[in-house]
Design a protein around this motif. Sequence first.
Motif, PDB file in Angstrom:
ATOM      1  N   ARG A 121      13.578 -16.155   8.703  1.00 29.39           N
ATOM      2  CA  ARG A 121      13.338 -16.476  10.113  1.00 29.39           C
ATOM      3  C   ARG A 121      12.909 -15.235  10.897  1.00 29.39           C
ATOM      4  NH1 ARG A 121      18.122 -19.325   9.107  1.00 29.39           N
ATOM      5  NH2 ARG A 121      19.369 -17.740  10.201  1.00 29.39           N
ATOM      6  N   LYS A 122      13.558 -14.117  10.619  1.00 28.87           N
ATOM      7  CA  LYS A 122      13.197 -12.871  11.302  1.00 28.87           C
ATOM      8  C   LYS A 122      11.770 -12.461  10.966  1.00 28.87           C
ATOM      9  CE  LYS A 122      14.526  -8.022  11.789  1.00 28.87           C
ATOM     10  NZ  LYS A 122      15.465  -6.954  11.381  1.00 28.87           N
ATOM     11  N   ALA A 123      11.402 -12.571   9.684  1.00 34.68           N
ATOM     12  CA  ALA A 123      10.047 -12.191   9.275  1.00 34.68           C
ATOM     13  C   ALA A 123       9.002 -13.087   9.922  1.00 34.68           C
ATOM     14  CB  ALA A 123       9.935 -12.251   7.752  1.00 34.68           C
ATOM     15  N   ASN A 124       9.294 -14.374  10.029  1.00 39.64           N
ATOM     16  CA  ASN A 124       8.349 -15.303  10.657  1.00 39.64           C
ATOM     17  C   ASN A 124       8.180 -14.993  12.143  1.00 39.64           C
ATOM     18  OD1 ASN A 124       7.959 -16.637   8.249  1.00 39.64           O
ATOM     19  ND2 ASN A 124       9.478 -18.222   8.672  1.00 39.64           N
ATOM     20  N   ILE A 125       9.296 -14.666  12.804  1.00 38.47           N
ATOM     21  CA  ILE A 125       9.213 -14.311  14.222  1.00 38.47           C
ATOM     22  C   ILE A 125       8.400 -13.031  14.413  1.00 38.47           C
ATOM     23  CG2 ILE A 125      10.571 -13.554  16.212  1.00 38.47           C
ATOM     24  CD1 ILE A 125      12.795 -15.421  15.239  1.00 38.47           C
ATOM     25  N   GLU A 126       8.608 -12.057  13.547  1.00 37.32           N
ATOM     26  CA  GLU A 126       7.863 -10.804  13.647  1.00 37.32           C
ATOM     27  C   GLU A 126       6.375 -11.022  13.394  1.00 37.32           C
ATOM     28  OE1 GLU A 126       9.810  -8.184  10.960  1.00 37.32           O
ATOM     29  OE2 GLU A 126      11.411  -7.646  12.361  1.00 37.32           O
ATOM     30  N   GLN A 127       6.050 -11.960  12.527  1.00 38.80           N
ATOM     31  CA  GLN A 127       4.642 -12.262  12.290  1.00 38.80           C
ATOM     32  C   GLN A 127       3.999 -12.871  13.541  1.00 38.80           C
ATOM     33  OE1 GLN A 127       3.836 -14.585   8.799  1.00 38.80           O
ATOM     34  NE2 GLN A 127       1.732 -15.031   9.399  1.00 38.80           N
ATOM     35  N   ILE A 128       4.696 -13.808  14.169  1.00 39.00           N
ATOM     36  CA  ILE A 128       4.174 -14.400  15.406  1.00 39.00           C
ATOM     37  C   ILE A 128       4.048 -13.334  16.491  1.00 39.00           C
ATOM     38  CG2 ILE A 128       4.653 -16.078  17.228  1.00 39.00           C
ATOM     39  CD1 ILE A 128       6.101 -17.770  15.119  1.00 39.00           C
ATOM     40  N   ARG A 156      -1.032  -7.734   9.338  1.00 37.67           N
ATOM     41  CA  ARG A 156      -0.941  -7.702   7.869  1.00 37.67           C
ATOM     42  C   ARG A 156       0.447  -7.267   7.417  1.00 37.67           C
ATOM     43  NH1 ARG A 156      -4.900  -3.798   5.356  1.00 37.67           N
ATOM     44  NH2 ARG A 156      -3.627  -4.364   3.553  1.00 37.67           N
ATOM     45  N   VAL A 157       1.011  -6.282   8.110  1.00 37.29           N
ATOM     46  CA  VAL A 157       2.356  -5.815   7.772  1.00 37.29           C
ATOM     47  C   VAL A 157       3.355  -6.958   7.913  1.00 37.29           C
ATOM     48  CG1 VAL A 157       4.227  -4.276   8.466  1.00 37.29           C
ATOM     49  CG2 VAL A 157       1.887  -3.421   8.409  1.00 37.29           C
ATOM     50  N   ALA A 158       3.271  -7.681   9.010  1.00 36.11           N
ATOM     51  CA  ALA A 158       4.213  -8.768   9.256  1.00 36.11           C
ATOM     52  C   ALA A 158       4.019  -9.909   8.262  1.00 36.11           C
ATOM     53  CB  ALA A 158       4.055  -9.276  10.687  1.00 36.11           C
ATOM     54  N   GLN A 159       2.779 -10.217   7.920  1.00 39.55           N
ATOM     55  CA  GLN A 159       2.524 -11.280   6.947  1.00 39.55           C
ATOM     56  C   GLN A 159       3.101 -10.922   5.582  1.00 39.55           C
ATOM     57  OE1 GLN A 159      -1.749 -11.565   7.260  1.00 39.55           O
ATOM     58  NE2 GLN A 159      -1.660 -13.269   8.722  1.00 39.55           N
ATOM     59  N   ALA A 160       2.900  -9.678   5.160  1.00 36.02           N
ATOM     60  CA  ALA A 160       3.459  -9.243   3.881  1.00 36.02           C
ATOM     61  C   ALA A 160       4.979  -9.255   3.920  1.00 36.02           C
ATOM     62  CB  ALA A 160       2.942  -7.843   3.533  1.00 36.02           C
ATOM     63  N   GLY A 161       5.556  -8.893   5.056  1.00 35.76           N
ATOM     64  CA  GLY A 161       7.004  -8.946   5.189  1.00 35.76           C
ATOM     65  C   GLY A 161       7.535 -10.361   5.084  1.00 35.76           C
ATOM     66  N   SER A 162       6.791 -11.314   5.636  1.00 34.48           N
ATOM     67  CA  SER A 162       7.189 -12.716   5.519  1.00 34.48           C
ATOM     68  C   SER A 162       7.112 -13.187   4.072  1.00 34.48           C
ATOM     69  CB  SER A 162       6.289 -13.575   6.411  1.00 34.48           C
ATOM     70  OG  SER A 162       6.629 -14.951   6.311  1.00 34.48           O
ATOM     71  N   ASP A 163       6.066 -12.774   3.358  1.00 36.49           N
ATOM     72  CA  ASP A 163       5.945 -13.141   1.936  1.00 36.49           C
ATOM     73  C   ASP A 163       7.099 -12.566   1.120  1.00 36.49           C
ATOM     74  OD1 ASP A 163       3.612 -14.470   2.544  1.00 36.49           O
ATOM     75  OD2 ASP A 163       2.302 -12.805   1.951  1.00 36.49           O
ATOM     76  N   ALA A 164       7.475 -11.334   1.411  1.00 38.62           N
ATOM     77  CA  ALA A 164       8.567 -10.705   0.670  1.00 38.62           C
ATOM     78  C   ALA A 164       9.891 -11.408   0.942  1.00 38.62           C
ATOM     79  CB  ALA A 164       8.671  -9.230   1.053  1.00 38.62           C
ATOM     80  N   SER A 193       3.555 -10.141  16.123  1.00 34.41           N
ATOM     81  CA  SER A 193       2.430  -9.233  15.845  1.00 34.41           C
ATOM     82  C   SER A 193       1.116  -9.839  16.310  1.00 34.41           C
ATOM     83  CB  SER A 193       2.378  -8.912  14.350  1.00 34.41           C
ATOM     84  OG  SER A 193       2.030 -10.052  13.594  1.00 34.41           O
ATOM     85  N   GLU A 194       0.986 -11.146  16.169  1.00 31.99           N
ATOM     86  CA  GLU A 194      -0.235 -11.806  16.632  1.00 31.99           C
ATOM     87  C   GLU A 194      -0.325 -11.819  18.154  1.00 31.99           C
ATOM     88  OE1 GLU A 194       0.074 -15.595  14.791  1.00 31.99           O
ATOM     89  OE2 GLU A 194      -0.362 -14.862  12.766  1.00 31.99           O
ATOM     90  N   VAL A 195       0.825 -12.033  18.807  1.00 29.49           N
ATOM     91  CA  VAL A 195       0.844 -11.978  20.273  1.00 29.49           C
ATOM     92  C   VAL A 195       0.540 -10.561  20.755  1.00 29.49           C
ATOM     93  CG1 VAL A 195       2.304 -12.255  22.316  1.00 29.49           C
ATOM     94  CG2 VAL A 195       2.441 -13.922  20.448  1.00 29.49           C
ATOM     95  N   ASP A 196       1.106  -9.559  20.088  1.00 32.69           N
ATOM     96  CA  ASP A 196       0.841  -8.163  20.455  1.00 32.69           C
ATOM     97  C   ASP A 196      -0.639  -7.817  20.299  1.00 32.69           C
ATOM     98  OD1 ASP A 196       3.496  -7.799  21.019  1.00 32.69           O
ATOM     99  OD2 ASP A 196       3.989  -6.846  19.113  1.00 32.69           O
ATOM    100  N   ALA A 197      -1.274  -8.386  19.283  1.00 33.12           N
ATOM    101  CA  ALA A 197      -2.704  -8.132  19.080  1.00 33.12           C
ATOM    102  C   ALA A 197      -3.524  -8.704  20.235  1.00 33.12           C
ATOM    103  CB  ALA A 197      -3.160  -8.726  17.756  1.00 33.12           C
ATOM    104  N   LEU A 198      -3.125  -9.880  20.722  1.00 38.28           N
ATOM    105  CA  LEU A 198      -3.819 -10.464  21.873  1.00 38.28           C
ATOM    106  C   LEU A 198      -3.631  -9.593  23.114  1.00 38.28           C
ATOM    107  CD1 LEU A 198      -2.915 -14.249  21.436  1.00 38.28           C
ATOM    108  CD2 LEU A 198      -5.089 -13.133  20.906  1.00 38.28           C
ATOM    109  N   ALA A 205      -3.324  -2.991  15.805  1.00 38.73           N
ATOM    110  CA  ALA A 205      -2.673  -4.280  16.043  1.00 38.73           C
ATOM    111  C   ALA A 205      -2.999  -5.264  14.929  1.00 38.73           C
ATOM    112  CB  ALA A 205      -3.103  -4.836  17.399  1.00 38.73           C
ATOM    113  N   ARG A 206      -4.231  -5.220  14.445  1.00 37.64           N
ATOM    114  CA  ARG A 206      -4.605  -6.117  13.347  1.00 37.64           C
ATOM    115  C   ARG A 206      -3.904  -5.718  12.056  1.00 37.64           C
ATOM    116  NH1 ARG A 206     -11.029  -5.855  14.974  1.00 37.64           N
ATOM    117  NH2 ARG A 206     -10.888  -7.253  16.803  1.00 37.64           N
ATOM    118  N   ALA A 207      -3.757  -4.425  11.829  1.00 33.52           N
ATOM    119  CA  ALA A 207      -3.022  -3.971  10.645  1.00 33.52           C
ATOM    120  C   ALA A 207      -1.554  -4.376  10.745  1.00 33.52           C
ATOM    121  CB  ALA A 207      -3.152  -2.457  10.496  1.00 33.52           C
ATOM    122  N   ALA A 208      -1.018  -4.382  11.953  1.00 34.69           N
ATOM    123  CA  ALA A 208       0.376  -4.788  12.141  1.00 34.69           C
ATOM    124  C   ALA A 208       0.574  -6.256  11.768  1.00 34.69           C
ATOM    125  CB  ALA A 208       0.804  -4.540  13.585  1.00 34.69           C
TER     126      ALA A 208
END
Length: 453
Positions: A316-323, A256-264, A325-330, A251-254
């Motif tokens: 917008r999609k990348a930002n939502i996926e990042q949020i 990172r995946v979402a954050q990198a996707g948002s940067d891209a 991923s953090e909820v999924d980790a919780l 979940a924590r690695a996910a």
Amino acid sequence: MRFSGAMRAGALAIAFSLVSLSAHAESLRSALASAYSNNPNILSALLDVKSTAEGIALAKSGKLPSIGISGSAGFDWTAGGPSGSSISESYRLGASYNQTLFDNFKTEAQIEQARALTELSKYSLRNAEQNVLLSVVQAYFSVIRDTQLVQLRADNMAFFEAQVGSAEDRLRLGEGTKIDVSQARARQAQAVASYKAAIASLQTSQASFERWVGHKPKSLSGDFNFGKLLPGSIDSAIQSAENRHPALLSARAAIRVAQAGSDAANAAFGPTLNLIGSLCAVGCFGDSSVGGMSGSVNLSLSIPIYAGGALGASIRKANIEQIKSEVDALAARDQIRESVISSWSSLQNATTQIESAQSAVESGQLVVDGTIQERDVGQKTTLDVLNAQAELTTAREGLITARSSKMIAAFALLAASGRLSAEDLSLDVTIHSADGYIAKVEDVWQELRALDD
């Protein structure tokens, strides 16, 4: 209808034939090692890591040069035209070069995303390993439990058959009644049904064992030395799970995946600078007989202005996926904490159940023996004996089940705390790892060589 001695012997032979006996018992460690080395679930997860690692090379290619060679050959002819007949040949050979020099760090973000995805797949491999090993433990002790239940219910069936004979003998002597005989036969029929149910459960457990371990069970032993593997308290188990459980690490690695996707996605708004080159070595001037070479080098700059809303939607999609991923980790953290607490409670409860069942078996055996003696002197009835034996059988089955449940709960606690792995258990196996493959994939020039893994 009374079972004859021959039929009992045949029934017991069938029961014991369900467990393949060998000169050497198969230990739990041996079963775990066999499953770790051969189970397709683990091998599939390992291949998934290697497949995901190729994404790193694909992402790195975005900033590396693309070089190619092109060639062509032609044959032209004319007949009967204004200029008469002619035959000509043409040859052309050239090379091209294309490289992205700058893309607003989009490629760097994609490389980071690919590495995070590879890390996630590595934790998924560990999670698959835990799930397989826990399933092996469950199947292993299910076979032991069901084998003991088959034996117990076979003995119970023989006991009730003896009671049928005793009731019939007492009836012939005028000391019993037809009701006693009917009650004994009813209990015997129940014992036969329970025995057949135990046979069916054993066959199911054996099939599960073969699925996870890869071969049929041999004579199994329930002993296992945990050493210092089991956590000493529920708090230490929770702390271990938060630091080591592969699902939580995934979940924590996910994230990172979402954050990198948002940067891209954000980098896509920036400029892109490309270096484009070409070289002609043969046939550069339309006539292959004429020597000489030609070439060109160009810089190409592009800046996106409007893309029909695609760029904004990507961000917008990348930002939502990042949020998300953090909820999924919780959610994963809470689920793992629940699993630890549940496993800890199950282990404590199984320990208590064993102590209670042992006491019930000891006292129940005394009750059966005493009731039979009292029945023989007329102070108790056949029904009293049947009830006492049924209670003793229930207590024995409870003890068998509790012992199996305790071992399964102990391994479930190891899994919940993230410590059920071949390395933690010190299994005699080669540890599955894709680290060497990933290192080779990280080699940017690996395309020129063949991977040997």
